[in-house]
Write a protein that holds these residues in place. Structure first.
Motif, PDB file in Angstrom:
ATOM      1  N   GLY A  61       0.792  -1.210   0.000  1.00 16.25           N
ATOM      2  CA  GLY A  61       0.000   0.000   0.000  1.00 16.25           C
ATOM      3  C   GLY A  61       0.829   1.267   0.000  1.00 16.25           C
ATOM      4  N   TYR A  62       0.209   2.341   0.467  1.00 17.99           N
ATOM      5  CA  TYR A  62       0.803   3.670   0.339  1.00 17.99           C
ATOM      6  C   TYR A  62       2.098   3.830   1.129  1.00 17.99           C
ATOM      7  N   SER A  63       2.202   3.202   2.302  1.00 18.82           N
ATOM      8  CA  SER A  63       3.439   3.312   3.086  1.00 18.82           C
ATOM      9  C   SER A  63       4.612   2.692   2.337  1.00 18.82           C
ATOM     10  N   MET A  64       4.386   1.516   1.741  1.00 15.27           N
ATOM     11  CA  MET A  64       5.455   0.865   0.997  1.00 15.27           C
ATOM     12  C   MET A  64       5.807   1.661  -0.255  1.00 15.27           C
ATOM     13  N   GLU A  65       4.788   2.263  -0.906  1.00 20.15           N
ATOM     14  CA  GLU A  65       5.066   3.098  -2.075  1.00 20.15           C
ATOM     15  C   GLU A  65       5.953   4.274  -1.695  1.00 20.15           C
ATOM     16  N   LEU A  66       5.696   4.879  -0.548  1.00 20.39           N
ATOM     17  CA  LEU A  66       6.507   6.006  -0.097  1.00 20.39           C
ATOM     18  C   LEU A  66       7.935   5.549   0.198  1.00 20.39           C
ATOM     19  N   LYS A  67       8.073   4.426   0.892  1.00 18.89           N
ATOM     20  CA  LYS A  67       9.412   3.920   1.200  1.00 18.89           C
ATOM     21  C   LYS A  67      10.194   3.651  -0.076  1.00 18.89           C
ATOM     22  N   ASN A  68       9.520   3.058  -1.063  1.00 19.03           N
ATOM     23  CA  ASN A  68      10.193   2.764  -2.335  1.00 19.03           C
ATOM     24  C   ASN A  68      10.577   4.045  -3.069  1.00 19.03           C
ATOM     25  N   LEU A  69       9.707   5.057  -2.997  1.00 22.15           N
ATOM     26  CA  LEU A  69       9.987   6.325  -3.662  1.00 22.15           C
ATOM     27  C   LEU A  69      11.179   7.023  -3.016  1.00 22.15           C
ATOM     28  N   LEU A  70      11.227   7.037  -1.695  1.00 17.80           N
ATOM     29  CA  LEU A  70      12.354   7.648  -0.990  1.00 17.80           C
ATOM     30  C   LEU A  70      13.661   6.955  -1.351  1.00 17.80           C
ATOM     31  N   LYS A  71      13.604   5.637  -1.471  1.00 17.69           N
ATOM     32  CA  LYS A  71      14.786   4.869  -1.841  1.00 17.69           C
ATOM     33  C   LYS A  71      15.210   5.177  -3.276  1.00 17.69           C
ATOM     34  N   LYS A  72      14.220   5.253  -4.181  1.00 19.78           N
ATOM     35  CA  LYS A  72      14.498   5.528  -5.593  1.00 19.78           C
ATOM     36  C   LYS A  72      15.136   6.902  -5.773  1.00 19.78           C
ATOM     37  N   LEU A  73      14.664   7.902  -5.010  1.00 15.99           N
ATOM     38  CA  LEU A  73      15.185   9.267  -5.111  1.00 15.99           C
ATOM     39  C   LEU A  73      16.422   9.476  -4.239  1.00 15.99           C
ATOM     40  N   ASN A  74      16.831   8.404  -3.572  1.00 17.90           N
ATOM     41  CA  ASN A  74      18.008   8.451  -2.693  1.00 17.90           C
ATOM     42  C   ASN A  74      17.850   9.522  -1.611  1.00 17.90           C
ATOM     43  N   ILE A  75      16.653   9.595  -1.076  1.00 20.47           N
ATOM     44  CA  ILE A  75      16.369  10.541   0.002  1.00 20.47           C
ATOM     45  C   ILE A  75      16.453   9.795   1.329  1.00 20.47           C
ATOM     46  N   LYS A  76      17.390  10.198   2.160  1.00 21.56           N
ATOM     47  CA  LYS A  76      17.582   9.539   3.437  1.00 21.56           C
ATOM     48  C   LYS A  76      16.854  10.312   4.525  1.00 21.56           C
ATOM     49  N   VAL A  77      15.946   9.642   5.166  1.00 20.14           N
ATOM     50  CA  VAL A  77      15.214  10.277   6.258  1.00 20.14           C
ATOM     51  C   VAL A  77      15.903   9.970   7.569  1.00 20.14           C
ATOM     52  N   ASP A  78      15.647  10.817   8.559  1.00 25.39           N
ATOM     53  CA  ASP A  78      16.336  10.689   9.844  1.00 25.39           C
ATOM     54  C   ASP A  78      15.978   9.370  10.517  1.00 25.39           C
ATOM     55  N   THR A  79      14.716   9.192  10.782  1.00 26.83           N
ATOM     56  CA  THR A  79      14.254   7.936  11.390  1.00 26.83           C
ATOM     57  C   THR A  79      12.895   7.600  10.802  1.00 26.83           C
ATOM     58  N   ILE A  80      12.619   6.350  10.726  1.00 23.28           N
ATOM     59  CA  ILE A  80      11.274   5.921  10.347  1.00 23.28           C
ATOM     60  C   ILE A  80      10.716   5.112  11.506  1.00 23.28           C
ATOM     61  N   MET A  81       9.760   5.674  12.213  1.00 21.12           N
ATOM     62  CA  MET A  81       9.070   4.967  13.286  1.00 21.12           C
ATOM     63  C   MET A  81       7.870   4.265  12.671  1.00 21.12           C
ATOM     64  N   GLU A  82       7.772   2.977  12.863  1.00 17.43           N
ATOM     65  CA  GLU A  82       6.664   2.219  12.289  1.00 17.43           C
ATOM     66  C   GLU A  82       5.739   1.743  13.398  1.00 17.43           C
ATOM     67  N   LEU A  83       4.473   2.111  13.272  1.00 21.95           N
ATOM     68  CA  LEU A  83       3.478   1.761  14.279  1.00 21.95           C
ATOM     69  C   LEU A  83       2.352   0.961  13.638  1.00 21.95           C
ATOM     70  N   GLY A  84       1.694   0.146  14.436  1.00 23.01           N
ATOM     71  CA  GLY A  84       0.630  -0.714  13.918  1.00 23.01           C
ATOM     72  C   GLY A  84      -0.732  -0.063  13.900  1.00 23.01           C
ATOM     73  N   SER A  85      -0.858   1.133  14.432  1.00 25.73           N
ATOM     74  CA  SER A  85      -2.158   1.792  14.546  1.00 25.73           C
ATOM     75  C   SER A  85      -2.112   3.169  13.902  1.00 25.73           C
ATOM     76  N   ILE A  86      -3.078   3.449  13.026  1.00 26.77           N
ATOM     77  CA  ILE A  86      -3.163   4.770  12.406  1.00 26.77           C
ATOM     78  C   ILE A  86      -3.448   5.836  13.459  1.00 26.77           C
ATOM     79  N   GLU A  87      -4.295   5.525  14.427  1.00 25.24           N
ATOM     80  CA  GLU A  87      -4.585   6.486  15.490  1.00 25.24           C
ATOM     81  C   GLU A  87      -3.322   6.814  16.283  1.00 25.24           C
ATOM     82  N   ALA A  88      -2.489   5.810  16.536  1.00 22.13           N
ATOM     83  CA  ALA A  88      -1.233   6.044  17.259  1.00 22.13           C
ATOM     84  C   ALA A  88      -0.306   6.937  16.438  1.00 22.13           C
TER      85      ALA A  88
END
Length: 294
Positions: free
Chosen positions: A199-226
């Motif tokens: 889905g959209y999260s994986m598309e974003l991760k792939n896009l960041l990788k393709k553009l060689n954009i390094k983000v500081d941290t990626i916190m991954e949570l199981g809840s959209i509300e969280a």
């Protein structure tokens, strides 16, 4: 052979938990145990292994899954033949992605339950990648997913709706003051995303990788509300479906960031197994979805 024993067996085999099976079936736990014990005595084999508090389906139990499923389906079809004039009743097991389960599905289920009050709905929230297996193993009857399953010939899918995604931040985030943001300006930003591998999260991760954009941290949570709560507290930015954050943007709790990006969209779908017998409750749900699409 008692059909109720087979129905109980299938639920226990799916949940691997006698207490949870009892709750789903609205039986006492002792009744569930009696059903399994009587079935095992009739067949002359053990169907489950019990190791401490854990329950496992053994090889004999695995052999029973397919014929039990067929017997239960045949029983449902026979009853359906003689209940054409009766109100639709039975059980409907629905799988749903969290985004749809929390932010889109409730009004649909409310309408469904109002029209068909005698149908018992069991809702399972899961990752979209799990739905093909859940449908193939008949653990759910239908699923509301955000993943394209058109390449799986054993699954039918109905397009429900499309929605855009939007980057959001807390109002005091420095990016919130900008009128235009390039993807490369997201370099070194802290991202908070869902754990989903599709889905959209994986598309974003792939896009960041393709553009060689390094983000500081990626916190991954199981809840959209969280995720939304963490973003509100200024812990990072995120990308979410617009319908999920519409309310927070309108009341100023979150700010939509004007990131220049080719749209990462979501595509909601209703999916089910092509060989699945279309029960009356399942057919009714499908018809409501189709009606809303027209």
């Amino acid at each position: 052979m008692d059909i109720k024993q087979l129905q109980t067996f299938m639920v226990v085999a799916r949940l691997l938990n006698f207490r949870a099976a009892a709750e789903e079936l609205n039986y006492s736990q002792s009744t569930v145990s009696d059903h399994i014990r009587n079935l095992e005595q009739e067949l002359g084999v053990k169907l489950f292994e019990r190791l401490g508090r854990k329950v496992f389906l053994n090889e004999e139990g695995k052999k029973l899954i397919s014929p039990a499923e067929k017997i239960i389906q045949d029983d449902e079809e026979i009853h359906e033949l003689f209940n054409k004039g009766e109100k639709i009743h039975g059980t409907l097991r629905i799988g749903a992605a969290e985004t749809l389960c929390v932010f889109w599905l409730p009004p649909l289920l409310k309408e469904y339950s109002k029209i068909y009050p005698q149908v018992r709905i069991i809702l399972k929230m899961a990752d979209c990648l799990e739905f093909p297996e859940l449908l193939e193993k008949n653990f759910v009857d239908v699923a509301f997913s955000l993943h394209d399953e058109s390449k799986r010939k054993y699954l039918s899918q109905i397009d429900i709706f499309d929605d855009s995604t939007v980057f959001v931040s807390a109002p005091d985030c420095p990016l919130a003051a900008l009128k235009k943001i390039s993807m490369h300006e997201l370099e070194d930003q802290a991202f908070i995303l869902t754990e989903s591998e599709s889905g959209y999260s994986m598309e974003l991760k792939n896009l960041l990788k393709k553009l060689n954009i390094k983000v500081d941290t990626i916190m991954e949570l199981g809840s959209i509300e969280a995720i939304k709560q963490c973003v509100k507290k200024g812990l990072g930015i995120t990308l979410l479906p617009r319908m999920v954050v519409k309310k927070e943007i309108e009341n100023g709790e979150l700010v939509a960031l004007p990131v220049e990006i080719d749209g990462i969209n979501i595509h909601a779908k209703l999916i089910y197994h092509v060989d699945k017998w279309m029960s009356a409750p399942m057919e009714a749900l499908k018809n409501i979805v189709l009606l809303k699409n027209n």
